[in-house]
Design a protein around this motif. Structure first.
Motif, mmCIF file in Angstrom:
data_model
loop_
_atom_site.group_PDB
_atom_site.id
_atom_site.type_symbol
_atom_site.label_atom_id
_atom_site.label_comp_id
_atom_site.label_asym_id
_atom_site.label_seq_id
_atom_site.Cartn_x
_atom_site.Cartn_y
_atom_site.Cartn_z
ATOM 1 N N VAL A 177 2.376 3.606 -21.798
ATOM 2 C CA VAL A 177 1.825 2.243 -21.839
ATOM 3 C C VAL A 177 0.375 2.302 -21.345
ATOM 4 O O VAL A 177 -0.021 3.282 -20.711
ATOM 5 N N TYR A 178 -0.386 1.271 -21.661
ATOM 6 C CA TYR A 178 -1.758 1.187 -21.138
ATOM 7 C C TYR A 178 -1.774 0.251 -19.934
ATOM 8 O O TYR A 178 -1.095 -0.774 -19.928
ATOM 9 N N GLU A 179 -2.589 0.618 -18.967
ATOM 10 C CA GLU A 179 -2.782 -0.254 -17.802
ATOM 11 C C GLU A 179 -4.059 -1.068 -18.051
ATOM 12 O O GLU A 179 -5.125 -0.498 -18.251
ATOM 13 N N LEU A 180 -3.921 -2.395 -18.078
ATOM 14 C CA LEU A 180 -5.063 -3.246 -18.441
ATOM 15 C C LEU A 180 -5.812 -3.800 -17.239
ATOM 16 O O LEU A 180 -7.019 -3.981 -17.285
ATOM 17 N N LEU A 181 -5.080 -4.112 -16.177
ATOM 18 C CA LEU A 181 -5.691 -4.887 -15.103
ATOM 19 C C LEU A 181 -4.956 -4.661 -13.791
ATOM 20 O O LEU A 181 -3.721 -4.638 -13.768
ATOM 21 N N ASP A 182 -5.721 -4.490 -12.718
ATOM 22 C CA ASP A 182 -5.143 -4.494 -11.378
ATOM 23 C C ASP A 182 -5.092 -5.956 -10.945
ATOM 24 O O ASP A 182 -6.127 -6.598 -10.767
ATOM 25 N N LEU A 183 -3.881 -6.497 -10.814
ATOM 26 C CA LEU A 183 -3.733 -7.926 -10.494
ATOM 27 C C LEU A 183 -3.972 -8.221 -9.012
ATOM 28 O O LEU A 183 -4.064 -9.379 -8.612
ATOM 29 N N ARG A 184 -4.033 -7.162 -8.210
ATOM 30 C CA ARG A 184 -4.282 -7.281 -6.761
ATOM 31 C C ARG A 184 -3.286 -8.198 -6.052
ATOM 32 O O ARG A 184 -3.658 -8.971 -5.172
ATOM 33 N N ILE A 185 -2.042 -8.124 -6.500
ATOM 34 C CA ILE A 185 -0.979 -8.864 -5.809
ATOM 35 C C ILE A 185 0.067 -7.870 -5.309
ATOM 36 O O ILE A 185 0.117 -6.736 -5.749
ATOM 37 N N SER A 186 0.884 -8.360 -4.358
ATOM 38 C CA SER A 186 1.975 -7.556 -3.785
ATOM 39 C C SER A 186 1.473 -6.228 -3.219
ATOM 40 O O SER A 186 2.008 -5.162 -3.524
ATOM 41 N N ASP A 187 0.439 -6.304 -2.378
ATOM 42 C CA ASP A 187 -0.106 -5.093 -1.742
ATOM 43 C C ASP A 187 0.935 -4.431 -0.854
ATOM 44 O O ASP A 187 1.614 -5.104 -0.085
ATOM 45 N N CYS A 188 1.010 -3.136 -0.952
ATOM 46 C CA CYS A 188 1.854 -2.339 -0.066
ATOM 47 C C CYS A 188 1.408 -0.891 -0.232
ATOM 48 O O CYS A 188 0.357 -0.648 -0.843
ATOM 49 N N TYR A 189 2.145 0.060 0.282
ATOM 50 C CA TYR A 189 1.770 1.466 0.089
ATOM 51 C C TYR A 189 3.005 2.345 0.212
ATOM 52 O O TYR A 189 4.027 1.939 0.778
ATOM 53 N N LEU A 190 2.895 3.539 -0.370
ATOM 54 C CA LEU A 190 3.970 4.520 -0.244
ATOM 55 C C LEU A 190 3.656 5.416 0.936
ATOM 56 O O LEU A 190 2.521 5.891 1.065
ATOM 57 N N ALA A 191 4.652 5.644 1.778
ATOM 58 C CA ALA A 191 4.411 6.445 2.980
ATOM 59 C C ALA A 191 5.559 7.419 3.232
ATOM 60 O O ALA A 191 6.683 7.235 2.752
ATOM 61 N N VAL A 192 5.222 8.456 3.987
ATOM 62 C CA VAL A 192 6.239 9.392 4.482
ATOM 63 C C VAL A 192 6.610 8.924 5.885
ATOM 64 O O VAL A 192 5.729 8.682 6.721
ATOM 65 N N ALA A 193 7.906 8.773 6.151
ATOM 66 C CA ALA A 193 8.343 8.290 7.463
ATOM 67 C C ALA A 193 9.561 9.081 7.930
ATOM 68 O O ALA A 193 10.190 9.805 7.146
ATOM 69 N N GLY A 194 9.870 8.935 9.214
ATOM 70 C CA GLY A 194 11.034 9.629 9.769
ATOM 71 C C GLY A 194 11.210 9.258 11.227
ATOM 72 O O GLY A 194 10.539 8.345 11.733
ATOM 73 N N LEU A 195 12.095 9.957 11.896
ATOM 74 C CA LEU A 195 12.308 9.705 13.319
ATOM 75 C C LEU A 195 11.133 10.269 14.112
ATOM 76 O O LEU A 195 10.602 11.336 13.765
ATOM 77 N N PRO A 196 10.699 9.570 15.182
ATOM 78 C CA PRO A 196 9.556 10.072 15.954
ATOM 79 C C PRO A 196 9.887 11.416 16.618
ATOM 80 O O PRO A 196 11.049 11.711 16.903
ATOM 81 N N ASP A 197 8.831 12.197 16.862
ATOM 82 C CA ASP A 197 8.966 13.481 17.576
ATOM 83 C C ASP A 197 9.976 14.435 16.932
ATOM 84 O O ASP A 197 10.716 15.136 17.625
ATOM 85 N N THR A 198 10.040 14.410 15.599
ATOM 86 C CA THR A 198 10.918 15.376 14.927
ATOM 87 C C THR A 198 10.082 16.210 13.971
ATOM 88 O O THR A 198 9.189 15.697 13.300
#
Length: 207
Positions: A82-103
């Motif tokens: 598919v073609y991407e036509l426009l960044d609608l700039r809605i629903s901002d979020c991000y993909l992250a790596v997460a886990g238990l602290p100090d592991t």
């Protein structure tokens, strides 16, 4: 020729409807509370298909929808034609790596749980790490808590879900917003109508 637009239910749907209204599209009030999966708006020559977020690019690729609104996370994971036509700039979020602290991650083939196996494996490959990907469809935060995975790769919006489950972020992979996508054939056949929609949306984005 009417335009068919595939949209995901939930937050993206609400923000996209508001954007379309600001762009001058007369969408009826019952639009917001509809339980229907297909909503016709004859006055605007539009038809909407309400779908699961991951399915939107599939509908657009196969031409059952001319256009779609999809998060960049879905675009990266699905890699549809598919073609991407426009960044609608809605629903901002991000993909992250997460886990238990100090592991620390396991030395041998650490396990990564995620809804995004393609994005996650690409990311860790770029880091030079060999990992085992475990695909889950929901409650990804559970994986480190029950010993299923060393880390998770998931969407983060406010970070509250991670905090409530005692998890911390380790790295941000990519920032995400919703995009307007189009079927390549529809783009040729219905170019005037699609360009009009793009122009109208472009004017109200970021106002």
């Amino acid at each position: 020729m009417s335009l068919t637009i595939a949209m995901p239910k939930g937050r993206i749907f609400e923000e996209a409807v508001e954007l379309l209204r600001r762009a001058g599209y007369d969408l009826p009030p019952e639009f917001d509370d509809s339980r229907k999966l297909i909503i016709e708006v004859p006055a605007e020559d539009l038809r909407f298909i309400l779908a699961k977020p991951m399915d939107v690019p599939t509908y657009v690729e196969h031409g059952v929808a001319d256009l779609g609104i999809a998060g960049k996370d879905v675009m990266l994971e699905e890699e549809r034609d598919v073609y991407e036509l426009l960044d609608l700039r809605i629903s901002d979020c991000y993909l992250a790596v997460a886990g238990l602290p100090d592991t620390k991650m396991s030395e041998v083939a650490p396990k990564i749980a995620t809804k995004y196996p393609n994005v996650a494996s690409s990311y860790f490959r770029e880091q030079g790490e060999q990992v085992e990907i475990i695909k889950l469809n929901g409650s990804i935060e559970l994986a480190p808590l029950i010993g299923l995975a060393d880390r998770i790769v998931d969407i983060v919006s406010t970070g509250r879900t991670l905090k409530e489950n005692g998890l911390v972020e380790f790295e941000t992979i990519v920032d995400i917003t919703s995009r307007l996508i189009v079927n390549p054939v529809s783009y040729r056949m219905k170019d005037e109508k699609i360009e009009d929609l793009v122009d109208r949306l472009s004017k109200v984005i970021g106002e």
